[in-house]
Design an enzyme around this catalytic site. Structure first.
Site, mmCIF file in Angstrom:
data_model
loop_
_atom_site.group_PDB
_atom_site.id
_atom_site.type_symbol
_atom_site.label_atom_id
_atom_site.label_comp_id
_atom_site.label_asym_id
_atom_site.label_seq_id
_atom_site.Cartn_x
_atom_site.Cartn_y
_atom_site.Cartn_z
ATOM 1 N N SER A 1 85.917 -36.044 -112.697
ATOM 2 C CA SER A 1 86.921 -37.085 -112.908
ATOM 3 C C SER A 1 88.111 -36.704 -112.050
ATOM 4 C CB SER A 1 87.339 -37.131 -114.388
ATOM 5 O OG SER A 1 88.537 -37.852 -114.569
ATOM 6 N N TYR B 1 89.633 -33.306 -122.296
ATOM 7 C CA TYR B 1 88.933 -34.017 -121.219
ATOM 8 C C TYR B 1 89.160 -33.321 -119.883
ATOM 9 C CZ TYR B 1 87.463 -37.969 -118.295
ATOM 10 O OH TYR B 1 86.835 -38.775 -117.363
#
Length: 263
Positions: A145, A158
């Site tokens: 990401s 995350y």
């Protein structure tokens, strides 16, 4: 134009979002695809849609929780039984967790994010790489990401797991390049998937579309990414046309990551 005719690719998190979009692009280029997801209803819906669009491709569905090692081994074994080989893995399944400051983050949610985003990717490589070795090589694309190349406010778990995915990708590329296994990670920015839509809802529950519009305004392209933008990159990285790209974490975010810290 990546050609995947006859290739067997596993896609995790294939029921929706970036997984389904990638499976669509892969099938359009001739791949046979194992669709893996924990949501059986979404999985069957995806298979029905893809079979209607691409009758020449074959699809296998396997319901699995990627955080459970035995489930991962099962989807790999099922793919080999069905197709006789594996050529590639799109290690896509993941969750955001929740948005909260670091010291307020719920530890049980943190552990769940680690189990899915980090261990799920690890297990996928652990069981797919031996099959790729038997097959004379192959390709792996992990999903990091932009949160794997920079920080993101209020998303500690995350960001931690996506940085770890980037690190594992680089190690796999070093260790298994000799076996003709090229391993890369993609680092999507704000691609308009259900997970990203939910993040905008958390930011502005009263008007999530306003949050989406505000975020897009900061991007050099003035839009959010489309899942098929990601699917096309994944298809290239999983194809034989990619002969020498390995160990890379490739941002796909409209160039926005180049702006952080400079605005």
């Amino acid at each position: 134009m990546a050609n995947l005719k006859g290739k067997v690719i596993i896609v995790t998190g294939a029921g929706m979002g970036l997984g389904l979009a990638a499976a669509d692009v892969l099938a359009s280029k001739g791949a046979n695809v194992t669709l893996v997801d924990y949501n059986n209803e979404a999985l069957n819906k995806a298979k029905t849609e893809l079979e209607a669009k691409y009758p020449e491709s074959k699809f296998l569905t396997v319901t699995a929780d990627v955080s459970v090692e035995e489930n991962v081994k099962n989807y790999v074994d099922a793919t080999v039984r069905e197709f006789g080989k594996i050529d590639g893995l799109y290690n896509n399944a993941g969750i955001e967790g929740k948005q909260a400051p670091l010291i307020e983050y719920d530890i049980e949610v943190f552990k769940k994010v680690i189990d899915i985003n980090l261990l799920g990717v690890y297990y996928g490589m652990k069981y797919v790489i031996p099959e790729l070795q038997k097959n004379g090589g192959g390709r792996i694309v992990n999903v990091a990401s932009v949160g794997g190349i920079r920080g993101v406010m209020n998303q500690t778990a995350y960001v931690a797991t996506k940085h770890a995915v980037a690190g594992m990708t680089k190690n796999a590329a070093l260790e298994y390049g000799k076996d003709n296994i090229l391993t890369n990670a993609i680092a999507p920015g704000a691609i308009l998937t259900p997970m990203v839509a939910e993040a905008f809802h958390q930011v502005n529950p009263e008007d999530p579309k306003a949050a989406e519009k505000e975020y897009a305004s900061r991007n050099p392209t003035k839009r959010l990414g489309d899942p098929k933008d990601v699917g096309s990159l994944v298809a290239y990285l999983l194809s034989d046309e990619n002969g020498y790209v390995s160990g890379q974490v490739i941002a796909i975010d409209g160039g926005e990551s180049n702006m952080y810290g400079n605005s």
